[in-house]
Design a protein around this motif. Structure first.
Motif, PDB file in Angstrom:
ATOM      1  N   PRO A 154     -26.680 -23.679  39.538  1.00 48.53           N
ATOM      2  CA  PRO A 154     -26.956 -22.310  39.070  1.00 48.53           C
ATOM      3  C   PRO A 154     -26.086 -21.292  39.802  1.00 48.53           C
ATOM      4  CG  PRO A 154     -28.725 -23.114  40.492  1.00 48.53           C
ATOM      5  CD  PRO A 154     -27.829 -24.277  40.230  1.00 48.53           C
ATOM      6  N   GLY A 155     -25.680 -20.267  39.061  1.00 43.07           N
ATOM      7  CA  GLY A 155     -24.964 -19.159  39.687  1.00 43.07           C
ATOM      8  C   GLY A 155     -23.537 -19.442  40.078  1.00 43.07           C
ATOM      9  N   VAL A 156     -22.908 -20.464  39.489  1.00 41.70           N
ATOM     10  CA  VAL A 156     -21.525 -20.782  39.845  1.00 41.70           C
ATOM     11  C   VAL A 156     -20.618 -20.641  38.628  1.00 41.70           C
ATOM     12  CG1 VAL A 156     -21.720 -23.279  39.435  1.00 41.70           C
ATOM     13  CG2 VAL A 156     -19.995 -22.417  41.031  1.00 41.70           C
ATOM     14  N   LEU A 157     -19.442 -20.074  38.851  1.00 40.79           N
ATOM     15  CA  LEU A 157     -18.373 -19.980  37.846  1.00 40.79           C
ATOM     16  C   LEU A 157     -17.182 -20.747  38.399  1.00 40.79           C
ATOM     17  CD1 LEU A 157     -16.842 -18.865  35.391  1.00 40.79           C
ATOM     18  CD2 LEU A 157     -16.491 -16.736  36.680  1.00 40.79           C
ATOM     19  N   ILE A 158     -16.659 -21.698  37.633  1.00 37.32           N
ATOM     20  CA  ILE A 158     -15.568 -22.558  38.109  1.00 37.32           C
ATOM     21  C   ILE A 158     -14.380 -22.431  37.165  1.00 37.32           C
ATOM     22  CG2 ILE A 158     -14.838 -24.927  38.573  1.00 37.32           C
ATOM     23  CD1 ILE A 158     -17.779 -25.575  39.215  1.00 37.32           C
ATOM     24  N   THR A 159     -13.204 -22.185  37.746  1.00 39.07           N
ATOM     25  CA  THR A 159     -11.947 -22.262  37.005  1.00 39.07           C
ATOM     26  C   THR A 159     -11.089 -23.351  37.656  1.00 39.07           C
ATOM     27  OG1 THR A 159     -11.028 -20.454  38.359  1.00 39.07           O
ATOM     28  CG2 THR A 159     -11.988 -19.867  36.234  1.00 39.07           C
ATOM     29  N   PRO A 160     -10.225 -24.027  36.893  1.00 39.71           N
ATOM     30  CA  PRO A 160      -9.538 -25.234  37.378  1.00 39.71           C
ATOM     31  C   PRO A 160      -8.229 -24.962  38.125  1.00 39.71           C
ATOM     32  CG  PRO A 160      -9.124 -24.969  35.054  1.00 39.71           C
ATOM     33  CD  PRO A 160     -10.032 -23.839  35.437  1.00 39.71           C
ATOM     34  N   HIS A 161      -8.298 -24.245  39.241  1.00 44.52           N
ATOM     35  CA  HIS A 161      -7.143 -23.963  40.098  1.00 44.52           C
ATOM     36  C   HIS A 161      -6.006 -23.340  39.275  1.00 44.52           C
ATOM     37  CE1 HIS A 161      -5.068 -25.277  44.091  1.00 44.52           C
ATOM     38  NE2 HIS A 161      -4.635 -24.100  43.671  1.00 44.52           N
ATOM     39  N   VAL A 162      -6.305 -22.180  38.721  1.00 49.10           N
ATOM     40  CA  VAL A 162      -5.343 -21.507  37.842  1.00 49.10           C
ATOM     41  C   VAL A 162      -4.891 -20.161  38.401  1.00 49.10           C
ATOM     42  CG1 VAL A 162      -6.078 -22.680  35.743  1.00 49.10           C
ATOM     43  CG2 VAL A 162      -7.270 -20.596  36.444  1.00 49.10           C
ATOM     44  N   ARG A 177     -22.573 -24.666  56.640  1.00 49.71           N
ATOM     45  CA  ARG A 177     -23.976 -24.267  56.579  1.00 49.71           C
ATOM     46  C   ARG A 177     -24.242 -22.972  57.340  1.00 49.71           C
ATOM     47  NH1 ARG A 177     -27.932 -28.857  58.411  1.00 49.71           N
ATOM     48  NH2 ARG A 177     -26.702 -28.543  60.313  1.00 49.71           N
ATOM     49  N   ASP A 178     -23.690 -22.837  58.555  1.00 52.72           N
ATOM     50  CA  ASP A 178     -23.929 -21.635  59.354  1.00 52.72           C
ATOM     51  C   ASP A 178     -23.306 -20.401  58.712  1.00 52.72           C
ATOM     52  OD1 ASP A 178     -25.277 -23.232  61.132  1.00 52.72           O
ATOM     53  OD2 ASP A 178     -23.609 -23.371  62.559  1.00 52.72           O
ATOM     54  N   PHE A 179     -22.073 -20.545  58.222  1.00 54.40           N
ATOM     55  CA  PHE A 179     -21.384 -19.445  57.542  1.00 54.40           C
ATOM     56  C   PHE A 179     -22.223 -18.964  56.359  1.00 54.40           C
ATOM     57  CE2 PHE A 179     -17.141 -17.571  56.343  1.00 54.40           C
ATOM     58  CZ  PHE A 179     -17.470 -17.119  55.065  1.00 54.40           C
ATOM     59  N   LEU A 180     -22.625 -19.887  55.508  1.00 54.47           N
ATOM     60  CA  LEU A 180     -23.367 -19.537  54.299  1.00 54.47           C
ATOM     61  C   LEU A 180     -24.733 -18.944  54.631  1.00 54.47           C
ATOM     62  CD1 LEU A 180     -22.428 -22.724  52.267  1.00 54.47           C
ATOM     63  CD2 LEU A 180     -21.618 -20.397  51.805  1.00 54.47           C
ATOM     64  N   ALA A 181     -25.368 -19.453  55.678  1.00 50.47           N
ATOM     65  CA  ALA A 181     -26.683 -18.945  56.068  1.00 50.47           C
ATOM     66  C   ALA A 181     -26.615 -17.490  56.501  1.00 50.47           C
ATOM     67  CB  ALA A 181     -27.266 -19.802  57.178  1.00 50.47           C
ATOM     68  N   ARG A 182     -25.483 -17.055  57.014  1.00 53.81           N
ATOM     69  CA  ARG A 182     -25.332 -15.681  57.474  1.00 53.81           C
ATOM     70  C   ARG A 182     -25.013 -14.712  56.335  1.00 53.81           C
ATOM     71  NH1 ARG A 182     -25.868 -14.638  62.434  1.00 53.81           N
ATOM     72  NH2 ARG A 182     -24.822 -12.613  62.257  1.00 53.81           N
ATOM     73  N   MET A 183     -24.625 -15.218  55.185  1.00 54.49           N
ATOM     74  CA  MET A 183     -24.385 -14.349  54.034  1.00 54.49           C
ATOM     75  C   MET A 183     -25.711 -13.782  53.526  1.00 54.49           C
ATOM     76  SD  MET A 183     -21.403 -16.452  51.965  1.00 54.49           S
ATOM     77  CE  MET A 183     -21.436 -15.292  50.580  1.00 54.49           C
ATOM     78  N   LYS A 184     -25.680 -12.563  53.056  1.00 51.62           N
ATOM     79  CA  LYS A 184     -26.908 -11.909  52.599  1.00 51.62           C
ATOM     80  C   LYS A 184     -27.416 -12.521  51.303  1.00 51.62           C
ATOM     81  CE  LYS A 184     -25.637  -7.585  51.946  1.00 51.62           C
ATOM     82  NZ  LYS A 184     -25.678  -6.179  51.448  1.00 51.62           N
ATOM     83  N   ASP A 185     -28.702 -12.409  51.069  1.00 50.56           N
ATOM     84  CA  ASP A 185     -29.298 -12.907  49.840  1.00 50.56           C
ATOM     85  C   ASP A 185     -28.609 -12.265  48.632  1.00 50.56           C
ATOM     86  OD1 ASP A 185     -31.016 -14.276  51.448  1.00 50.56           O
ATOM     87  OD2 ASP A 185     -32.805 -13.109  50.945  1.00 50.56           O
ATOM     88  N   GLY A 186     -28.267 -13.075  47.645  1.00 52.94           N
ATOM     89  CA  GLY A 186     -27.645 -12.575  46.430  1.00 52.94           C
ATOM     90  C   GLY A 186     -26.149 -12.346  46.523  1.00 52.94           C
ATOM     91  N   ALA A 234     -22.954 -28.074  51.553  1.00 52.79           N
ATOM     92  CA  ALA A 234     -23.688 -26.906  52.050  1.00 52.79           C
ATOM     93  C   ALA A 234     -23.752 -25.812  50.988  1.00 52.79           C
ATOM     94  CB  ALA A 234     -23.031 -26.385  53.322  1.00 52.79           C
ATOM     95  N   LEU A 235     -22.653 -25.619  50.248  1.00 54.37           N
ATOM     96  CA  LEU A 235     -22.649 -24.608  49.196  1.00 54.37           C
ATOM     97  C   LEU A 235     -23.614 -24.987  48.081  1.00 54.37           C
ATOM     98  CD1 LEU A 235     -21.553 -22.059  47.874  1.00 54.37           C
ATOM     99  CD2 LEU A 235     -19.678 -23.434  46.939  1.00 54.37           C
ATOM    100  N   LEU A 236     -23.644 -26.260  47.702  1.00 50.58           N
ATOM    101  CA  LEU A 236     -24.563 -26.709  46.661  1.00 50.58           C
ATOM    102  C   LEU A 236     -26.010 -26.402  47.022  1.00 50.58           C
ATOM    103  CD1 LEU A 236     -23.201 -30.130  45.358  1.00 50.58           C
ATOM    104  CD2 LEU A 236     -23.958 -28.204  43.949  1.00 50.58           C
ATOM    105  N   ALA A 237     -26.354 -26.608  48.283  1.00 53.65           N
ATOM    106  CA  ALA A 237     -27.727 -26.342  48.721  1.00 53.65           C
ATOM    107  C   ALA A 237     -28.085 -24.875  48.530  1.00 53.65           C
ATOM    108  CB  ALA A 237     -27.898 -26.758  50.179  1.00 53.65           C
ATOM    109  N   GLU A 238     -27.159 -23.977  48.849  1.00 58.86           N
ATOM    110  CA  GLU A 238     -27.422 -22.544  48.695  1.00 58.86           C
ATOM    111  C   GLU A 238     -27.480 -22.140  47.221  1.00 58.86           C
ATOM    112  OE1 GLU A 238     -28.380 -20.526  50.822  1.00 58.86           O
ATOM    113  OE2 GLU A 238     -27.582 -20.996  52.803  1.00 58.86           O
ATOM    114  N   LEU A 239     -26.607 -22.723  46.401  1.00 58.72           N
ATOM    115  CA  LEU A 239     -26.612 -22.405  44.968  1.00 58.72           C
ATOM    116  C   LEU A 239     -27.893 -22.890  44.306  1.00 58.72           C
ATOM    117  CD1 LEU A 239     -22.925 -23.361  44.067  1.00 58.72           C
ATOM    118  CD2 LEU A 239     -23.852 -21.042  44.265  1.00 58.72           C
ATOM    119  N   GLU A 240     -28.294 -24.093  44.641  1.00 61.91           N
ATOM    120  CA  GLU A 240     -29.483 -24.663  44.014  1.00 61.91           C
ATOM    121  C   GLU A 240     -30.744 -23.942  44.432  1.00 61.91           C
ATOM    122  OE1 GLU A 240     -29.001 -28.724  45.100  1.00 61.91           O
ATOM    123  OE2 GLU A 240     -27.605 -29.161  43.438  1.00 61.91           O
TER     124      GLU A 240
END
Length: 332
Positions: A288-296, A231-240, A256-262
Protein backbone atom coordinates in the motif's frame (compact mmCIF):
# COMPACT_ATOMS: atom_id res chain seq x y z
CA UNK A 1 43.31 -0.54 -6.15
CA UNK A 2 42.48 3.02 -7.14
CA UNK A 3 42.96 6.53 -5.89
CA UNK A 4 39.73 8.49 -5.67
CA UNK A 5 39.22 12.21 -6.37
CA UNK A 6 41.89 14.85 -5.86
CA UNK A 7 43.61 14.08 -9.15
CA UNK A 8 46.02 16.62 -10.62
CA UNK A 9 45.78 17.94 -14.18
CA UNK A 10 48.71 15.69 -15.07
CA UNK A 11 46.73 12.68 -13.82
CA UNK A 12 43.46 13.59 -15.54
CA UNK A 13 44.86 14.71 -18.86
CA UNK A 14 45.81 12.33 -21.65
CA UNK A 15 47.06 12.97 -25.16
CA UNK A 16 45.81 10.80 -27.99
CA UNK A 17 48.62 10.06 -30.42
CA UNK A 18 47.19 8.72 -33.65
CA UNK A 19 50.57 8.57 -35.37
CA UNK A 20 51.69 5.52 -33.43
CA UNK A 21 50.20 2.88 -31.18
CA UNK A 22 46.57 2.12 -30.41
CA UNK A 23 44.01 4.86 -30.96
CA UNK A 24 40.58 3.22 -31.17
CA UNK A 25 37.59 4.82 -29.45
CA UNK A 26 34.66 2.55 -28.62
CA UNK A 27 31.27 4.28 -28.57
CA UNK A 28 27.80 2.86 -27.78
CA UNK A 29 26.32 5.44 -30.17
CA UNK A 30 27.21 5.11 -33.87
CA UNK A 31 30.04 7.62 -34.43
CA UNK A 32 28.51 8.94 -37.66
CA UNK A 33 25.59 10.17 -35.52
CA UNK A 34 27.84 12.38 -33.35
CA UNK A 35 28.87 15.60 -35.07
CA UNK A 36 32.18 17.27 -34.30
CA UNK A 37 34.22 14.34 -33.04
CA UNK A 38 37.94 15.21 -33.06
CA UNK A 39 40.06 13.92 -35.89
CA UNK A 40 43.01 11.58 -35.43
CA UNK A 41 41.11 8.86 -33.61
CA UNK A 42 39.51 5.73 -35.01
CA UNK A 43 35.88 5.44 -33.91
CA UNK A 44 34.07 2.11 -33.65
CA UNK A 45 30.57 1.30 -32.48
CA UNK A 46 29.92 -1.34 -29.78
CA UNK A 47 26.78 -1.56 -27.67
CA UNK A 48 27.32 -4.79 -25.72
CA UNK A 49 26.89 -7.18 -28.66
CA UNK A 50 28.46 -10.66 -28.50
CA UNK A 51 31.22 -9.75 -30.95
CA UNK A 52 33.73 -6.94 -30.49
CA UNK A 53 34.01 -4.41 -33.33
CA UNK A 54 37.82 -4.34 -33.21
CA UNK A 55 40.76 -5.62 -31.19
CA UNK A 56 40.12 -4.45 -27.59
CA UNK A 57 43.88 -4.04 -27.15
CA UNK A 58 43.76 -1.07 -29.55
CA UNK A 59 41.12 0.78 -27.55
CA UNK A 60 42.32 3.91 -25.74
CA UNK A 61 38.93 5.46 -24.90
CA UNK A 62 36.04 3.17 -23.95
CA UNK A 63 32.48 4.39 -23.39
CA UNK A 64 30.53 1.71 -21.58
CA UNK A 65 27.16 0.70 -23.09
CA UNK A 66 24.19 2.45 -21.52
CA UNK A 67 21.63 0.42 -19.54
CA UNK A 68 23.09 -2.92 -20.58
CA UNK A 69 24.10 -4.08 -17.10
CA UNK A 70 27.41 -4.54 -15.35
CA UNK A 71 28.56 -7.81 -16.92
CA UNK A 72 28.69 -6.74 -20.59
CA UNK A 73 30.03 -3.31 -19.67
CA UNK A 74 32.99 -4.74 -17.76
CA UNK A 75 33.55 -7.73 -20.07
CA UNK A 76 36.08 -6.18 -22.51
CA UNK A 77 38.18 -4.43 -19.86
CA UNK A 78 40.64 -7.31 -19.22
CA UNK A 79 41.50 -7.20 -22.95
CA UNK A 80 41.86 -3.40 -23.09
CA UNK A 81 45.46 -3.30 -21.95
CA UNK A 82 46.02 0.15 -23.52
CA UNK A 83 42.82 1.87 -22.44
CA UNK A 84 43.38 5.32 -20.92
CA UNK A 85 39.80 6.42 -20.28
CA UNK A 86 36.66 4.51 -19.34
CA UNK A 87 33.64 6.79 -19.67
CA UNK A 88 30.16 5.95 -18.42
CA UNK A 89 26.91 7.52 -19.54
CA UNK A 90 25.53 7.21 -16.02
CA UNK A 91 26.03 9.37 -12.95
CA UNK A 92 26.63 6.29 -10.81
CA UNK A 93 29.64 4.12 -11.59
CA UNK A 94 29.16 1.28 -9.11
CA UNK A 95 28.58 -1.16 -12.01
CA UNK A 96 32.05 -0.34 -13.41
CA UNK A 97 34.07 -0.35 -10.18
CA UNK A 98 34.62 -4.16 -10.26
CA UNK A 99 36.51 -3.61 -13.53
CA UNK A 100 38.83 -0.95 -12.11
CA UNK A 101 41.53 -3.43 -10.96
CA UNK A 102 41.60 -4.83 -14.51
CA UNK A 103 42.39 -1.44 -16.04
CA UNK A 104 46.02 -0.50 -16.76
CA UNK A 105 47.75 1.82 -14.31
CA UNK A 106 46.85 5.45 -14.88
CA UNK A 107 43.56 4.75 -16.70
CA UNK A 108 40.76 7.05 -15.57
CA UNK A 109 37.14 6.21 -14.84
CA UNK A 110 34.81 9.14 -15.63
CA UNK A 111 31.10 9.45 -14.93
CA UNK A 112 28.37 11.42 -16.70
CA UNK A 113 27.78 14.07 -14.08
CA UNK A 114 25.28 16.59 -15.42
CA UNK A 115 23.96 14.39 -18.23
CA UNK A 116 20.84 13.21 -16.40
CA UNK A 117 20.16 16.18 -14.12
CA UNK A 118 17.15 17.62 -15.94
CA UNK A 119 15.48 14.31 -16.79
CA UNK A 120 15.97 12.77 -13.33
CA UNK A 121 14.84 15.94 -11.57
CA UNK A 122 11.71 16.00 -13.75
CA UNK A 123 10.92 12.45 -12.71
CA UNK A 124 11.56 13.21 -9.03
CA UNK A 125 9.03 16.03 -9.18
CA UNK A 126 6.60 13.83 -11.11
CA UNK A 127 6.82 11.11 -8.46
CA UNK A 128 6.32 13.60 -5.64
CA UNK A 129 3.28 15.23 -7.21
CA UNK A 130 1.75 11.97 -8.42
CA UNK A 131 2.12 10.35 -5.00
CA UNK A 132 0.86 13.29 -2.98
CA UNK A 133 -2.11 14.02 -5.24
CA UNK A 134 -3.08 10.34 -5.53
CA UNK A 135 -2.65 9.98 -9.29
CA UNK A 136 -2.14 6.17 -9.17
CA UNK A 137 -5.50 5.80 -7.41
CA UNK A 138 -7.16 8.05 -10.00
CA UNK A 139 -5.74 5.89 -12.81
CA UNK A 140 -7.10 2.77 -11.12
CA UNK A 141 -10.42 4.54 -10.76
CA UNK A 142 -10.41 5.42 -14.44
CA UNK A 143 -9.70 1.80 -15.34
CA UNK A 144 -12.65 0.75 -13.16
CA UNK A 145 -14.94 3.55 -14.35
CA UNK A 146 -15.11 5.01 -10.82
CA UNK A 147 -15.20 8.70 -9.85
CA UNK A 148 -12.84 8.78 -6.83
CA UNK A 149 -13.12 12.37 -5.65
CA UNK A 150 -11.75 13.71 -2.36
CA UNK A 151 -9.06 15.78 -0.71
CA UNK A 152 -5.39 14.91 -1.31
CA UNK A 153 -2.15 16.37 0.06
CA UNK A 154 -0.50 19.21 -1.88
CA UNK A 155 3.20 19.89 -2.27
CA UNK A 156 2.61 23.50 -1.26
CA UNK A 157 3.59 24.17 2.36
CA UNK A 158 5.39 20.83 2.69
CA UNK A 159 8.91 20.43 4.07
CA UNK A 160 11.27 18.60 1.68
CA UNK A 161 14.59 17.01 2.64
CA UNK A 162 17.02 16.25 -0.22
CA UNK A 163 19.57 13.59 0.76
CA UNK A 164 22.49 13.93 -1.64
CA UNK A 165 23.00 17.45 -2.92
CA UNK A 166 25.07 17.05 -6.05
CA UNK A 167 24.08 18.28 -9.48
CA UNK A 168 20.88 16.18 -9.51
CA UNK A 169 19.94 17.33 -6.02
CA UNK A 170 20.38 20.95 -7.12
CA UNK A 171 18.25 20.33 -10.20
CA UNK A 172 15.50 18.88 -8.03
CA UNK A 173 15.51 21.93 -5.77
CA UNK A 174 15.33 24.25 -8.78
CA UNK A 175 12.16 22.49 -9.89
CA UNK A 176 10.67 22.51 -6.39
CA UNK A 177 11.04 26.29 -6.07
CA UNK A 178 7.80 27.32 -7.90
CA UNK A 179 5.72 24.91 -5.79
CA UNK A 180 5.80 27.02 -2.62
CA UNK A 181 7.31 24.42 -0.31
CA UNK A 182 7.56 25.50 3.30
CA UNK A 183 11.22 24.53 3.40
CA UNK A 184 13.85 22.64 1.41
CA UNK A 185 16.70 21.18 3.46
CA UNK A 186 19.88 19.94 1.78
CA UNK A 187 22.09 17.09 3.02
CA UNK A 188 25.39 15.89 1.59
CA UNK A 189 28.49 14.05 2.74
CA UNK A 190 30.17 17.32 3.67
CA UNK A 191 28.73 20.69 4.67
CA UNK A 192 29.06 23.75 2.44
CA UNK A 193 27.30 26.96 1.51
CA UNK A 194 25.45 27.47 -1.77
CA UNK A 195 23.56 30.36 -3.34
CA UNK A 196 20.32 28.66 -2.26
CA UNK A 197 21.42 28.12 1.32
CA UNK A 198 23.53 25.81 3.46
CA UNK A 199 24.14 22.15 2.70
CA UNK A 200 24.20 20.26 5.99
CA UNK A 201 26.44 17.26 6.67
CA UNK A 202 25.20 13.69 6.62
CA UNK A 203 25.86 13.54 10.36
CA UNK A 204 22.79 15.76 10.92
CA UNK A 205 20.43 13.56 8.91
CA UNK A 206 18.94 11.71 11.86
CA UNK A 207 17.89 14.93 13.59
CA UNK A 208 16.30 16.35 10.43
CA UNK A 209 14.18 13.35 9.40
CA UNK A 210 11.28 13.88 11.85
CA UNK A 211 10.47 17.30 10.36
CA UNK A 212 10.37 16.29 6.67
CA UNK A 213 7.11 15.65 4.84
CA UNK A 214 9.01 14.44 1.75
CA UNK A 215 12.45 12.80 1.77
CA UNK A 216 14.15 12.60 -1.63
CA UNK A 217 17.13 10.28 -2.09
CA UNK A 218 19.59 11.60 -4.69
CA UNK A 219 22.86 10.31 -3.27
CA UNK A 220 25.30 7.97 -5.05
CA UNK A 221 25.48 4.33 -3.97
CA UNK A 222 28.71 3.93 -2.01
CA UNK A 223 29.89 1.85 0.92
CA UNK A 224 28.72 4.69 3.15
CA UNK A 225 25.22 4.97 1.66
CA UNK A 226 24.47 1.28 1.03
CA UNK A 227 21.52 0.43 3.28
CA UNK A 228 21.44 4.01 4.61
CA UNK A 229 17.63 3.97 4.62
CA UNK A 230 17.09 1.16 7.07
CA UNK A 231 14.80 0.51 10.00
CA UNK A 232 16.18 3.35 12.17
CA UNK A 233 16.10 5.88 9.32
CA UNK A 234 12.50 5.01 8.43
CA UNK A 235 11.39 4.99 12.07
CA UNK A 236 12.53 8.60 12.42
CA UNK A 237 10.43 9.77 9.47
CA UNK A 238 7.16 11.40 10.48
CA UNK A 239 3.85 9.61 10.13
CA UNK A 240 2.47 9.98 6.61
CA UNK A 241 5.78 11.12 5.13
CA UNK A 242 6.74 10.26 1.54
CA UNK A 243 10.06 8.61 0.65
CA UNK A 244 11.20 9.23 -2.95
CA UNK A 245 14.15 7.28 -4.35
CA UNK A 246 15.57 8.34 -7.72
CA UNK A 247 19.13 7.30 -6.78
CA UNK A 248 19.91 3.59 -6.40
CA UNK A 249 17.87 0.75 -4.95
CA UNK A 250 20.65 -0.45 -2.66
CA UNK A 251 20.41 2.73 -0.58
CA UNK A 252 17.12 1.43 0.85
CA UNK A 253 16.60 -1.68 2.97
CA UNK A 254 13.63 -3.12 1.06
CA UNK A 255 12.47 -5.34 3.93
CA UNK A 256 12.41 -2.42 6.36
CA UNK A 257 10.56 -0.23 3.84
CA UNK A 258 7.98 -2.96 3.21
CA UNK A 259 7.23 -3.13 6.92
CA UNK A 260 6.53 0.61 7.06
CA UNK A 261 4.41 0.57 3.89
CA UNK A 262 2.34 -2.38 5.02
CA UNK A 263 1.68 -0.66 8.34
CA UNK A 264 0.36 2.35 6.42
CA UNK A 265 2.63 4.74 8.30
CA UNK A 266 4.78 5.82 5.33
CA UNK A 267 4.39 6.13 1.56
CA UNK A 268 7.04 5.70 -1.12
CA UNK A 269 7.70 6.60 -4.75
CA UNK A 270 10.51 4.52 -6.20
CA UNK A 271 12.25 4.73 -9.55
CA UNK A 272 14.86 2.25 -8.33
CA UNK A 273 14.50 -0.88 -6.22
CA UNK A 274 16.52 -3.63 -4.58
CA UNK A 275 16.39 -6.11 -6.25
CA UNK A 276 16.23 -4.60 -9.72
CA UNK A 277 14.46 -5.34 -11.96
CA UNK A 278 11.81 -6.11 -9.36
CA UNK A 279 10.61 -9.72 -9.81
CA UNK A 280 6.92 -10.08 -10.80
CA UNK A 281 5.94 -11.76 -7.52
CA UNK A 282 7.80 -9.34 -5.23
CA UNK A 283 5.55 -7.96 -2.47
CA UNK A 284 6.78 -4.41 -3.08
CA UNK A 285 4.67 -4.25 -6.26
CA UNK A 286 1.45 -4.47 -4.26
CA UNK A 287 2.44 -2.75 -1.01
CA UNK A 288 0.00 0.00 0.00
CA UNK A 289 1.04 3.57 -0.66
CA UNK A 290 3.83 2.82 -3.14
CA UNK A 291 4.34 4.13 -6.69
CA UNK A 292 7.01 2.31 -8.73
CA UNK A 293 8.58 3.33 -12.03
CA UNK A 294 11.15 1.05 -13.76
CA UNK A 295 14.38 3.10 -13.42
CA UNK A 296 13.42 5.67 -16.03
CA UNK A 297 14.99 8.78 -14.53
CA UNK A 298 17.68 8.96 -17.20
CA UNK A 299 16.23 7.45 -20.39
CA UNK A 300 14.18 10.24 -21.92
CA UNK A 301 14.31 12.44 -25.02
CA UNK A 302 16.91 14.55 -23.20
CA UNK A 303 19.42 11.68 -23.05
CA UNK A 304 20.76 11.28 -26.58
CA UNK A 305 21.64 14.91 -27.43
CA UNK A 306 23.25 15.40 -24.03
CA UNK A 307 25.16 12.11 -24.25
CA UNK A 308 26.53 13.11 -27.65
CA UNK A 309 27.59 16.50 -26.29
CA UNK A 310 29.34 14.90 -23.31
CA UNK A 311 31.25 12.48 -25.53
CA UNK A 312 32.20 15.19 -28.01
CA UNK A 313 33.54 17.41 -25.20
CA UNK A 314 35.39 14.63 -23.39
CA UNK A 315 37.00 13.34 -26.57
CA UNK A 316 38.09 16.85 -27.54
CA UNK A 317 39.83 17.19 -24.18
CA UNK A 318 41.36 13.74 -24.57
CA UNK A 319 42.66 14.46 -28.07
CA UNK A 320 44.20 17.77 -26.92
CA UNK A 321 45.82 16.30 -23.82
CA UNK A 322 43.67 18.47 -21.55
CA UNK A 323 42.30 17.44 -18.13
CA UNK A 324 39.17 15.34 -18.44
CA UNK A 325 35.91 16.17 -16.66
CA UNK A 326 34.14 13.99 -14.09
CA UNK A 327 37.12 11.82 -13.11
CA UNK A 328 35.92 9.49 -10.35
CA UNK A 329 38.90 7.12 -9.99
CA UNK A 330 42.22 6.22 -11.52
CA UNK A 331 43.68 2.74 -11.71
CA UNK A 332 46.94 1.97 -9.93
Amino acid sequence: MASIDGLSAEDTGARADASSGPHDVWLPIPPDEIDGLPEGLNYVHWDAGPDYPADPARCVFYTAPYMKGAEPSVRPLPLMRNVRVVQTLTAGVEHMLPGLPQMPAGARLCNARGLHDASTAELALTLILASLRGVPDFVRGQDAGEWRAGFRPALADKSVLIVGYGSIGRAIEERLTPFECARVTRIARTARDTVRGPVLPLSELSALLPDADVVVLATPLTAETHGLVGRDFLARMKDGALLVNIARGGIVDTKALLAELESGRLRAALDVTDPEPLPPAHPLWHAPGVLITPHVGGPSSAFLPRAKRLLREQLALFADGEPLRNVIATAD
